[in-house]
Design a protein around this motif. Structure first.
Motif, PDB file in Angstrom:
ATOM      1  N   LYS A   6      -4.083   8.475   4.392  1.00  0.00           N
ATOM      2  CA  LYS A   6      -4.857   7.103   4.972  1.00  0.00           C
ATOM      3  C   LYS A   6      -5.970   6.725   4.206  1.00  0.00           C
ATOM      4  O   LYS A   6      -6.331   5.696   3.921  1.00  0.00           O
ATOM      5  CB  LYS A   6      -5.119   7.499   6.276  1.00  0.00           C
ATOM      6  N   ASN A   7      -6.836   7.768   3.807  1.00  0.00           N
ATOM      7  CA  ASN A   7      -7.980   7.613   2.971  1.00  0.00           C
ATOM      8  C   ASN A   7      -8.070   7.552   1.566  1.00  0.00           C
ATOM      9  O   ASN A   7      -8.995   7.442   1.041  1.00  0.00           O
ATOM     10  CB  ASN A   7      -9.052   8.588   3.355  1.00  0.00           C
ATOM     11  N   GLN A   8      -6.712   7.644   1.007  1.00  0.00           N
ATOM     12  CA  GLN A   8      -6.423   7.629  -0.412  1.00  0.00           C
ATOM     13  C   GLN A   8      -6.770   6.357  -1.029  1.00  0.00           C
ATOM     14  O   GLN A   8      -6.332   5.350  -0.294  1.00  0.00           O
ATOM     15  CB  GLN A   8      -4.935   8.128  -0.645  1.00  0.00           C
ATOM     16  N   VAL A   9      -7.109   6.126  -2.226  1.00  0.00           N
ATOM     17  CA  VAL A   9      -7.620   4.900  -2.682  1.00  0.00           C
ATOM     18  C   VAL A   9      -6.213   4.442  -3.375  1.00  0.00           C
ATOM     19  O   VAL A   9      -5.662   5.372  -4.132  1.00  0.00           O
ATOM     20  CB  VAL A   9      -8.663   5.060  -3.819  1.00  0.00           C
ATOM     21  N   VAL A  10      -6.182   3.193  -3.047  1.00  0.00           N
ATOM     22  CA  VAL A  10      -4.384   2.650  -3.657  1.00  0.00           C
ATOM     23  C   VAL A  10      -4.821   2.164  -4.897  1.00  0.00           C
ATOM     24  O   VAL A  10      -5.780   1.556  -5.132  1.00  0.00           O
ATOM     25  CB  VAL A  10      -4.079   1.678  -2.622  1.00  0.00           C
ATOM     26  N   GLN A  11      -3.856   2.447  -5.692  1.00  0.00           N
ATOM     27  CA  GLN A  11      -4.109   1.880  -7.204  1.00  0.00           C
ATOM     28  C   GLN A  11      -3.616   0.615  -7.243  1.00  0.00           C
ATOM     29  O   GLN A  11      -2.860  -0.014  -6.292  1.00  0.00           O
ATOM     30  CB  GLN A  11      -3.052   2.647  -8.143  1.00  0.00           C
ATOM     31  N   GLN A  12      -4.175  -0.241  -8.281  1.00  0.00           N
ATOM     32  CA  GLN A  12      -3.748  -1.829  -8.223  1.00  0.00           C
ATOM     33  C   GLN A  12      -2.325  -1.933  -8.337  1.00  0.00           C
ATOM     34  O   GLN A  12      -1.948  -2.945  -7.738  1.00  0.00           O
ATOM     35  CB  GLN A  12      -4.720  -2.308  -9.555  1.00  0.00           C
ATOM     36  N   ASN A  13      -1.492  -1.236  -9.108  1.00  0.00           N
ATOM     37  CA  ASN A  13      -0.205  -1.541  -9.190  1.00  0.00           C
ATOM     38  C   ASN A  13       0.773  -1.138  -7.758  1.00  0.00           C
ATOM     39  O   ASN A  13       1.800  -1.752  -7.595  1.00  0.00           O
ATOM     40  CB  ASN A  13       0.400  -0.584 -10.149  1.00  0.00           C
ATOM     41  N   GLU A  14       0.134  -0.090  -6.895  1.00  0.00           N
ATOM     42  CA  GLU A  14       0.571   0.088  -5.470  1.00  0.00           C
ATOM     43  C   GLU A  14       0.223  -0.802  -4.598  1.00  0.00           C
ATOM     44  O   GLU A  14       0.948  -1.038  -3.578  1.00  0.00           O
ATOM     45  CB  GLU A  14       0.285   1.536  -5.167  1.00  0.00           C
ATOM     46  N   TYR A  15      -0.638  -1.509  -4.748  1.00  0.00           N
ATOM     47  CA  TYR A  15      -1.579  -2.446  -3.512  1.00  0.00           C
ATOM     48  C   TYR A  15      -0.519  -3.607  -3.220  1.00  0.00           C
ATOM     49  O   TYR A  15      -0.064  -3.825  -2.216  1.00  0.00           O
ATOM     50  CB  TYR A  15      -2.586  -2.949  -4.189  1.00  0.00           C
ATOM     51  N   TYR A  16       0.148  -4.120  -4.357  1.00  0.00           N
ATOM     52  CA  TYR A  16       1.137  -5.306  -3.936  1.00  0.00           C
ATOM     53  C   TYR A  16       2.435  -4.674  -3.221  1.00  0.00           C
ATOM     54  O   TYR A  16       2.858  -5.187  -2.529  1.00  0.00           O
ATOM     55  CB  TYR A  16       1.737  -5.910  -5.118  1.00  0.00           C
ATOM     56  N   GLU A  17       2.986  -3.535  -3.727  1.00  0.00           N
ATOM     57  CA  GLU A  17       3.826  -2.997  -3.186  1.00  0.00           C
ATOM     58  C   GLU A  17       3.867  -2.470  -1.660  1.00  0.00           C
ATOM     59  O   GLU A  17       4.625  -2.556  -0.749  1.00  0.00           O
ATOM     60  CB  GLU A  17       4.378  -1.634  -3.973  1.00  0.00           C
ATOM     61  N   ASN A  18       2.597  -1.925  -1.579  1.00  0.00           N
ATOM     62  CA  ASN A  18       2.370  -1.659   0.093  1.00  0.00           C
ATOM     63  C   ASN A  18       2.253  -2.933   0.754  1.00  0.00           C
ATOM     64  O   ASN A  18       2.698  -2.636   1.983  1.00  0.00           O
ATOM     65  CB  ASN A  18       1.256  -0.835  -0.095  1.00  0.00           C
ATOM     66  N   TYR A  19       1.596  -3.616   0.214  1.00  0.00           N
ATOM     67  CA  TYR A  19       1.578  -4.991   1.033  1.00  0.00           C
ATOM     68  C   TYR A  19       2.859  -5.659   1.556  1.00  0.00           C
ATOM     69  O   TYR A  19       3.338  -6.067   2.396  1.00  0.00           O
ATOM     70  CB  TYR A  19       0.738  -6.152   0.226  1.00  0.00           C
ATOM     71  N   MET A  20       3.915  -5.755   0.373  1.00  0.00           N
ATOM     72  CA  MET A  20       5.109  -6.290   0.695  1.00  0.00           C
ATOM     73  C   MET A  20       5.933  -5.411   1.673  1.00  0.00           C
ATOM     74  O   MET A  20       6.625  -5.957   2.459  1.00  0.00           O
ATOM     75  CB  MET A  20       5.928  -6.229  -0.558  1.00  0.00           C
ATOM     76  N   GLU A  21       5.755  -3.979   1.676  1.00  0.00           N
ATOM     77  CA  GLU A  21       6.308  -3.226   2.555  1.00  0.00           C
ATOM     78  C   GLU A  21       5.796  -3.458   4.048  1.00  0.00           C
ATOM     79  O   GLU A  21       6.412  -3.400   4.785  1.00  0.00           O
ATOM     80  CB  GLU A  21       6.151  -1.868   1.971  1.00  0.00           C
ATOM     81  N   TYR A  22       4.524  -3.452   4.027  1.00  0.00           N
ATOM     82  CA  TYR A  22       3.977  -3.846   5.493  1.00  0.00           C
ATOM     83  C   TYR A  22       4.577  -5.192   5.990  1.00  0.00           C
ATOM     84  O   TYR A  22       4.716  -5.073   7.140  1.00  0.00           O
ATOM     85  CB  TYR A  22       2.339  -3.825   5.117  1.00  0.00           C
TER      86      TYR A  22
END
Length: 323
Positions: A96-112
């Motif tokens: 949960k506290n792991q820093v999200v990489q820039q390229n993963e941020y959009y993917e995580n946002y879309m999945e959420y």
């Protein structure tokens, strides 16, 4: 007028003899017959009243069961939807506290957004419900704002540990608890929830799904019932989960000792008055609907027939007496 009546009722008058004969041959037998009829039909009246009470409970239970079925439907969908589960399992492995990489941020946002949109879609029909998908690492998905409630507080709930022993489509039903959603607290002080586990192929828990509705949705089934009966939803430990009177929610069913007696015949005494007791179980929850109805009211329609017959005969005799 009075002299006329006295003349008719003198012991040697023909009118007197007719009236006396009528009393002996008609009125007295009629009164005795009516009271014998009332005594012999006492059990039948009780059975009819109990049948009416059970019918009302069945109608109420259909409404309550529909509410609970809708809650289970949401939990089932989250459990079996492969696309959602793929996303949830992926995020459950993350720190949960792991820093999200820039390229993963959009993917995580879309999945959420995908999970949140699915929750919103499956709760469009039926009564309003609050859905929480809580992963073991603290990540969560909800159909409500975090300003309403922080879902991580669920980890601290006393019933939460029960979920460790839940498998498959088993569920933990959480009876009435104080409402945690700020916008609902004023209109509905209590809420009812159901919770299930999300497990991987190794049956290891990676998350939980909790569906909540407001208790006042349940009590609508009671408020629509005619008459003066008291209806409530009671859990397996006889704790009141829903009642028209909020002050009684969370208390124990007060007449349990009478109900548990071996010779209990669905009639209980409360404040020196008889009440008709009936209950109806709600499937798969261990809960039941209970109704308590003043016995006089329950048999009123049947008893009124006896009263009308008796009154008709009494009026007929009075008319005959004077004329």
């Amino acid at each position: 007028m009075w002299n006329r009546i006295q003349q008719k009722l003198t012991p040697h008058s023909f009118r007197y003899k007719v009236i006396l004969t009528s009393i002996i041959c008609i009125v007295i037998p009629a009164i005795i017959t009516l009271f014998i009829y009332s005594y012999l039909t006492k059990d039948a009246m009780k059975e009819q009243a109990l049948s009416n009470a059970n019918r009302e409970l069945i109608l109420a239970s259909e409404y309550v069961t529909k509410l609970l079925d809708d809650m289970l439907y949401v939990a089932n969908f989250v459990q079996i939807d492969s696309e959602i589960n793929t996303i949830l399992k992926k995020h459950a492995k993350e720190d949960k506290n792991q820093v999200v990489q820039q390229n993963e941020y959009y993917e995580n946002y879309m999945e959420y957004s995908k999970v949140a949109k699915t929750i919103e879609n499956i709760t469009l029909l039926g009564e309003k419900s609050y859905v929480t998908i809580l992963l073991k690492n603290g990540k969560h998905y909800t159909n409500y704002s975090l300003s309403e409630y922080n879902p991580e507080q669920l980890f601290q709930e006393p019933w939460f540990k029960e979920l460790d022993g839940v498998f498959g489509y088993e569920a933990v039903w959480i009876g009435s608890q104080p409402t945690v959603f700020q916008s609902e607290q004023k209109s509905s002080p209590y809420q009812i929830s159901v919770a299930r586990t999300l497990r991987d192929s190794n049956l290891k828990i990676y998350g939980y799904v909790i569906v909540t509705i407001m208790e006042n949705k349940v009590k609508q089934a009671f408020e629509s019932m005619p008459g003066k009966e008291e209806m409530m939803l009671v859990d397996s430990s006889n704790k009141i989960l829903s009642h028209a009177n909020n002050e009684k929610i969370g208390t124990s069913f007060p007449y349990l000792e009478q109900v548990k007696k071996k010779d209990f015949s669905n009639i209980m005494t409360i404040s020196n008055q008889d009440y008709l007791y009936a209950d109806h179980k709600i499937s798969y929850t261990g809960w039941k609907l209970v109704s308590i109805n003043p016995y006089k009211q329950a048999i009123f329609k049947i008893n009124s027939i006896f009263n009308k017959v008796f009154l008709t005969q009494l009026i007929s005799f009075i008319i005959f007496f004077f004329y």
